[in-house]
Write an enzyme that holds these catalytic residues in place. Structure first.
Site, mmCIF file in Angstrom:
data_model
loop_
_atom_site.group_PDB
_atom_site.id
_atom_site.type_symbol
_atom_site.label_atom_id
_atom_site.label_comp_id
_atom_site.label_asym_id
_atom_site.label_seq_id
_atom_site.Cartn_x
_atom_site.Cartn_y
_atom_site.Cartn_z
ATOM 1 N N ASP A 165 -93.191 37.565 -0.418
ATOM 2 C CA ASP A 165 -92.097 36.597 -0.354
ATOM 3 C C ASP A 165 -91.041 36.891 -1.427
ATOM 4 O O ASP A 165 -91.337 37.526 -2.448
ATOM 5 C CB ASP A 165 -92.627 35.181 -0.584
ATOM 6 C CG ASP A 165 -93.562 34.744 0.520
ATOM 7 O OD1 ASP A 165 -93.493 35.313 1.618
ATOM 8 O OD2 ASP A 165 -94.359 33.815 0.260
HETATM 9 N N1 URA Z 1 -98.998 34.959 0.730
HETATM 10 C C1 URA Z 1 -97.918 34.234 0.417
HETATM 11 O O1 URA Z 1 -97.911 33.018 0.574
HETATM 12 N N2 URA Z 1 -96.849 34.867 -0.060
HETATM 13 C C2 URA Z 1 -96.795 36.201 -0.287
HETATM 14 O O2 URA Z 1 -95.797 36.716 -0.750
HETATM 15 C C3 URA Z 1 -97.948 36.955 0.032
HETATM 16 C C4 URA Z 1 -99.028 36.313 0.551
#
Ligand code: URA
Length: 241
Positions: free
Chosen positions: A104
């Site tokens: 993310d």
């Molecule tokens: N799970 C999440 O919630 N965010 C990420 O960036 C990776 C795995």
């Protein structure tokens, strides 16, 4: 320079050394038009090596980058909203490499980038079930019941079914989460479903590849040949089925 064919196939990203042995036994490899045998050596600069009739890609073309992604960067090569991308962080590598999976915008940590589609496929293929480990800091107090819920496999409020996952409590507000799949915002959604919203998230391992502690956020290094080989080996069994 002459090398064993198993090593050459693995270095070219075709398969792991172990799988190369099965290719050789199955007579799928030729050297200069002759069926090759187990233990045979060849020189990739001089000899024509074919697997199932196709030549090996030149070794120099394969690039593997281990990036410590900082917050504030999207895990894509371009972004229509003009946000900063991980491509900017590796622009000086001189190759067009693609992120293997996503983190993310506000997540940090290990992101592999490569132009080797085979390895990327193996790491991401659902049936490979490659472990991804995340360090998370959360609001609230983590309890053994949270770990038990993760281990049992959760169905989230929106119907998202999650495979059994690991949750190791490091302190009341810190844990390591191990996933064998990679659904959108999965760690955040699973922890939120337990009433523990994520404050900070960092990927610290993918398969058998740990995040290099020497890498500051925003910096990268190339994988060593041994690391590439061991990644291929780690992922070959499931992906080659
Ligand atoms: N799970 C999440 O919630 N965010 C990420 O960036 C990776 C795995």
């Amino acid at each position: 320079m002459e090398e064993r064919l198993q090593k050459l196939l693995s270095a070219a990203g075709v398969c792991s050394r172990r799988t190369a042995e099965t290719y050789l036994i199955a007579r799928r490899v030729t050297v200069n038009g002759q069926t090759a045998h187990l233990g045979q050596r060849a020189d990739p600069d001089r000899d024509e090596i074919l697997v199932d009739g196709r030549p090996l890609a030149p070794r120099a073309e394969a690039v593997y980058i281990l990036l410590n992604k900082p917050r504030g960067y999207v895990s894509t090569l371009s972004d229509e909203r003009g946000r900063r991308t991980v491509a900017e962080l590796v622009a000086d590598c001189g190759s067009r490499v693609y992120p293997v999976g996503r983190l993310d915008l506000d997540s940090e940590g290990l992101l592999l980038l490569t132009n080797d589609g085979l390895l990327a496929h193996r790491l991401l293929a659902p049936r490979s079930h490659v472990d991804k480990v995340y360090y998370a800091r959360v609001e609230g107090t983590l309890e053994p019941a949270d770990a038990a819920a993760f281990a049992a496999g959760m169905t989230l409020g929106d119907g998202l079914e999650c495979l059994p996952a690991g949750l190791e409590i490091l302190s009341p507000g810190e844990c390591l989460v191990t996933l064998r799949e990679g659904k959108f915002h999965q760690v955040k959604r699973m922890l939120a479903a337990r009433g523990k919203p994520v404050l900070y998230l960092k990927r610290v391992r993918m398969g058998n590849l740990p995040l290099d502690p020497a890498l500051e956020p925003g910096t990268y290094r190339y994988l060593t040949e041994d690391e590439v080989e061991s990644c291929l080996l780690y992922t070959s069994d499931a992906a080659d089925e």
